[in-house]
Motif scaffolding. Structure first.
Motif, PDB file in Angstrom:
ATOM      1  N   GLU A 303      60.507  63.341   9.666  1.00  0.00           N
ATOM      2  CA  GLU A 303      60.817  61.942   9.947  1.00  0.00           C
ATOM      3  C   GLU A 303      60.227  61.472  11.290  1.00  0.00           C
ATOM      4  OE1 GLU A 303      61.998  59.683   8.112  1.00  0.00           O
ATOM      5  OE2 GLU A 303      62.408  60.977   6.391  1.00  0.00           O
ATOM      6  N   TRP A 307      57.396  58.542  11.578  1.00  0.00           N
ATOM      7  CA  TRP A 307      57.575  57.349  12.407  1.00  0.00           C
ATOM      8  C   TRP A 307      56.407  57.172  13.369  1.00  0.00           C
ATOM      9  CZ3 TRP A 307      58.008  56.585  17.651  1.00  0.00           C
ATOM     10  CH2 TRP A 307      58.395  55.303  18.042  1.00  0.00           C
ATOM     11  N   ARG A 310      53.335  55.934  11.283  1.00  0.00           N
ATOM     12  CA  ARG A 310      53.407  54.536  10.860  1.00  0.00           C
ATOM     13  C   ARG A 310      53.389  53.565  12.052  1.00  0.00           C
ATOM     14  NH1 ARG A 310      58.088  54.545   6.127  1.00  0.00           N
ATOM     15  NH2 ARG A 310      56.882  55.687   4.543  1.00  0.00           N
ATOM     16  N   SER A 311      54.105  53.900  13.141  1.00  0.00           N
ATOM     17  CA  SER A 311      54.282  52.950  14.234  1.00  0.00           C
ATOM     18  C   SER A 311      53.191  53.019  15.290  1.00  0.00           C
ATOM     19  CB  SER A 311      55.646  53.193  14.916  1.00  0.00           C
ATOM     20  OG  SER A 311      56.691  53.090  13.972  1.00  0.00           O
TER      21      SER A 311
END
Length: 398
Positions: A303, A307, A310-311
């Protein structure tokens, strides 16, 4: 969690004894304790092997495949395409110009006329030999006809009367010899019958037959006696072997080996069932442990990495793509387009140069003669077409 089969899937088994029930529970406990670590280790190895295959071995294999293509295949393909094929085409053209064209010219201008002259001479010589052989054949035929006439006269005037006289003489001699042979045969047959056949029949009926019957009766009695002796010996041996070997072996099989075998079969069946049951239970435990570890790994590592991807990484990648990579790709495509156009112009210039050199060395190829079509041969031209209104036809000519 249901670890047993449903009643519809469970096969019908007969009633089990107390020995089976007493053996089943301890065997299953011991086997479960031994199988659970093995099953968990096996599942861990399977998961690690799949992860290693998907993340390490497969990418490394693809890289090795690309390296092998670049090192071993691509240089040979380039050498074949840009060196061997052009050199082969040049050598083929040179061989055609230096060998095939002179050979065709020599064949058409030298060898063909010489061959026609040799064939004409050979036909003349063959005709002369045929005329000579025809004359010799006629002479031999005349000689053979004369010899045939002489032989026919000798056969009709000399050989035929002599043959008839010899045949008459041989017929008379045959009749005489037949009569003498018939008389000798009858005398010899009478002597053989009264001197050999009649005494032999008397000897067989009154001496040999009674003696043979007596010998056969004695042989049958002796055979019966020998058979009874061997039958008694066989019966004694049979009962001795039965009492000493067969009955103890049968008792050992029936009262010792069969019960022990049944007990061992029950133990083996229960051990096999316990192994299957323990393997299934260990599989469920290993699945639960694996799911827990997978979820823990996902919370701790996957996770956060997702993150960050993606970010952070995705916007940076889009920025690099739009500001750096796409302009570089457009420039590379323009450079490739210009390079291809320059190469095409160079190839066209080389092709024109080769055509000019070929035209300078061998001249312009002769245009093939046009063969008139069938309608051109049947119909006249436009100036000479037949019409009914002009005076060129036979009906309207003045």
């Amino acid at each position: 969690m249901d670890l047993e089969k449903s009643p519809a899937e469970r096969p019908a088994v007969p009633a089990e004894g107390c020995l089976t029930v007493a053996i089943r529970l301890p065997v299953r406990i011991v086997v479960l304790v031994l199988v659970v670590p093995v099953r968990m280790l096996w599942d861990a190895l399977v998961v690690g092997g799949r992860f290693l295959r998907d993340t390490v071995l497969r990418p490394v294999g693809r890289v090795l495949q690309w390296v092998a293509w670049a090192v071993f295949v691509w240089p040979w393909v380039t050498l074949w395409r840009y060196a061997v094929v052009p050199v082969g085409k040049a050598l083929a053209w040179l061989g055609y110009v230096s060998l095939v064209v002179p050979a065709v010219w020599i064949y058409e201008t030298v060898l063909t006329p010489v061959g026609h002259a040799i064939a004409w001479v050979a036909r003349g010589v063959g005709a002369g030999f045929a005329w000579v052989l025809r004359g010799l054949g006629a002479g031999f035929a005349w000689v053979l006809r004369g010899i045939g006439a002489v032989l026919a006269w000798v056969y009709a005037r000399v050989l035929t009367p002599v043959g008839r006289a010899v045949a008459w003489l041989l017929r008379g001699l045959g009749i005489g010899f037949g009569a003498v042979a018939l008389g000798v045969y009858r005398v010899v047959a009478w002597l053989v019958r009264h001197l050999i056949v009649v005494p032999a029949l008397w000897l067989y009926e009154w001496i040999l037959a009674p003696v043979g019957r007596a010998i056969a009766w004695a042989a049958r009695g002796l055979g019966w006696l020998v058979r009874m002796i061997f039958t008694g010996i066989g019966a004694a041996l049979h009962w001795t072997l039965r009492v000493l070997l067969v009955l103890p072996a049968l008792a050992l099989w029936r009262w010792v080996l069969v019960p022990v075998g049944r007990v061992l079969a029950v133990v083996a069946r229960e051990v096999g069932d316990a192994l299957g049951h323990a393997w299934r239970v260990a599989g469920h435990l290993s699945l639960a442990v694996g799911r827990f570890l997978g979820r823990l790994f996902r919370w701790i590592f996957v996770e956060p990495v997702r993150w960050v991807y993606r970010s952070v990484l995705t916007p940076v990648g889009h920025l690099v793509r739009d500001t750096v990579l796409r302009p570089a790709a457009e420039a590379a495509r323009g450079l490739g387009r210009v390079t291809r156009q320059a190469l095409a112009a160079a190839r066209e210039s080389a092709r024109q140069t080769r055509a000019d050199i070929r035209r300078m060395l061998f001249g312009t190829p002769r245009e093939p003669e046009r063969v008139p079509l069938a309608k051109d041969r049947r119909e006249p031209g436009a100036a000479g077409t037949r019409t009914l209104g002009s005076s060129t036809t036979a009906l309207t000519k003045d």
